[in-house]
Design an enzyme around this catalytic site. Sequence first.
Site, short mmCIF file in Angstrom:
data_model
loop_
_atom_site.label_atom_id
_atom_site.label_comp_id
_atom_site.label_asym_id
_atom_site.label_seq_id
_atom_site.Cartn_x
_atom_site.Cartn_y
_atom_site.Cartn_z
N HIS A 189 2.34 4.74 -2.96
CA HIS A 189 1.87 5.65 -2.66
C HIS A 189 3.52 6.78 -3.60
CE1 HIS A 189 -1.85 6.64 -0.69
NE2 HIS A 189 -1.64 5.50 0.27
N HIS B 107 0.87 -1.60 0.25
CA HIS B 107 0.07 -0.30 0.29
C HIS B 107 0.58 1.05 -0.02
CE1 HIS B 107 -3.51 2.16 0.84
NE2 HIS B 107 -3.00 2.79 2.07
N GLU B 108 1.80 0.76 0.66
CA GLU B 108 2.81 2.10 1.16
C GLU B 108 3.35 2.45 -0.01
OE1 GLU B 108 1.54 4.97 2.98
OE2 GLU B 108 0.42 3.53 4.10
#
Length: 557
Positions: free
Chosen positions: A21, A17-18
């Site tokens: 980003h 997920h990170e």
Amino acid sequence: MTYLSAFVLIGVLVAIHEFGHFIVAKWCGVHCTVFSIGYGARLFGFKWKGTDYRLSALPLGGYVRMAGTDIFGTGEASEADEPLDFEQSFMYKPVWQRILIVAAGPAFNLILPLVVFTALLMAGDPQPAPVVGIVNWGSPAQEAGLLPGDRIGSLNGREVNTWTNLLEEVDGLEPGTYPIQLDRDGTSLQKEIRIEEEKRLGVSFWRPNAEIGVDDPKSPAGKAGLTTGDVVTHIDGKEVLDFVDLQRALKGKSRVEVQYIRESANASVSMAIDPFWQPQAPYQVVGLDKRWGMLPSTQFVDDVSDTVEEQGIFNCGSAPLPPSPAMVEGILPGDRFIRIENQEIHAWGDIPAAVKSSMEGEGKEATTTSLHITLIRSGEKMELDVTPRMIQDTDSFGNYRYRPILGIRRGGDFEDGPSTRIYYPFSSAFSLSFDLTKDISKFIVVQIGKLITGEAAVEKSLGGPVEIVRQAKKAAEKGLFEWARLMALMSISLGIINLVPIPILDGGQLLFFIIEGVRGRPVSPRMREYAMQAGVIFMVLLMFFVFVFDISRWLGS
């Protein structure tokens, strides 16, 4: 190691997920100062090209700290000791780039299942083999002569490789009678089976475990000292894995040595056929060797509830709840139902259907009528009348429903049958993975909608860190494939939940930026601050209740 696997699973989901980003932020020219798995104090890590890659103390999340990510738009640097370079600042990037950066986290969580499912399918997806575990009484399968342990080779001349393949073949046939080829203990058999409008053969790949039920102390099993709840492990020294194995081990024998487990203690007895013994009620279980007086424990009452009404966590000190109908009428653990009204009970699944017949009306206005029940207790028939009680509970997906219940729970459990690996080429594997990810995503979105409208119970639909650890432990015990499958499922959930427009989540930030794109100017700092405060309060409360629900499930299990 199984508990460690849970933290690895959480770490992978957070990292993916990170990383979404992070990589899109770098592509857009935003300087990232920290890439952290976990929150709190930095444990260890390394710095490379101006980014501190770290593992932090609380491994239940993560974050990417970007230059100029002051959410209230003041333009201040995110690190006190780092001068802000506006060209590398998140808040000074065009709104479309900020939308991409924020959306990338959930997007990567939705991409991960495609990769995992595709890899699993190409590496050999373990699927249930077409081996019969249960044959329902009175079903087309029983009429055709199928028995537990039979392996289905073909249906209507078409080869069958997996249980899913069998269901697909059945679904594609018109009602009628078709040839079915079986393998039974190494012998090939040809049968004819009837396909009905409902497309149900009356078979399952699930099979009862090796926990037995004994309803007559005068039976060979009862005389040997075996009782309901004993788990058979060996027959004449041969290991028994489930009830199908147990029946095969007894085949053709008149005396056997039985090793079993009772209340965690190992024991053994000698058991011999009694030619004069007959059960008090017919044993209508397909493939059962009736001479021994042993049935699957899944046919027996294991527990009688004190009440059918739920004792909530927060009302433990309230007035005593009314007793369950089963307790009122004297139903006991070890009883075996053989008839409810005019419906014969062949398997535990027949009981809920028969009890439902007592329901008059719909929803919370529904009432129940009395049911006449015949059961076997210690070899003797008993008859009693019970009036079920209407309750509101949830199904396996957390959706609310009204139904009548007695307040009893079955014994035993069910085991998987044999499995087989199916290898897919990349194109087929990717296509199946895409469809699977799409279907699961659709289901989660629908469930979120039901939570919002109150059609589903929050306590049954959401899980937090404790539940994740429990599920990851179970999956790890079953092997790498199940663990990876669970990771993919949770990644879909994480991706979709993060898109919910709550200010503290990615979906809330996306909403702000979309509004900015439409209006041509950002939402005011004060409005964003209020929204963020409300979002934080909501998420803290939600996580508290989810944690309580997790603990409740853990204790209840």
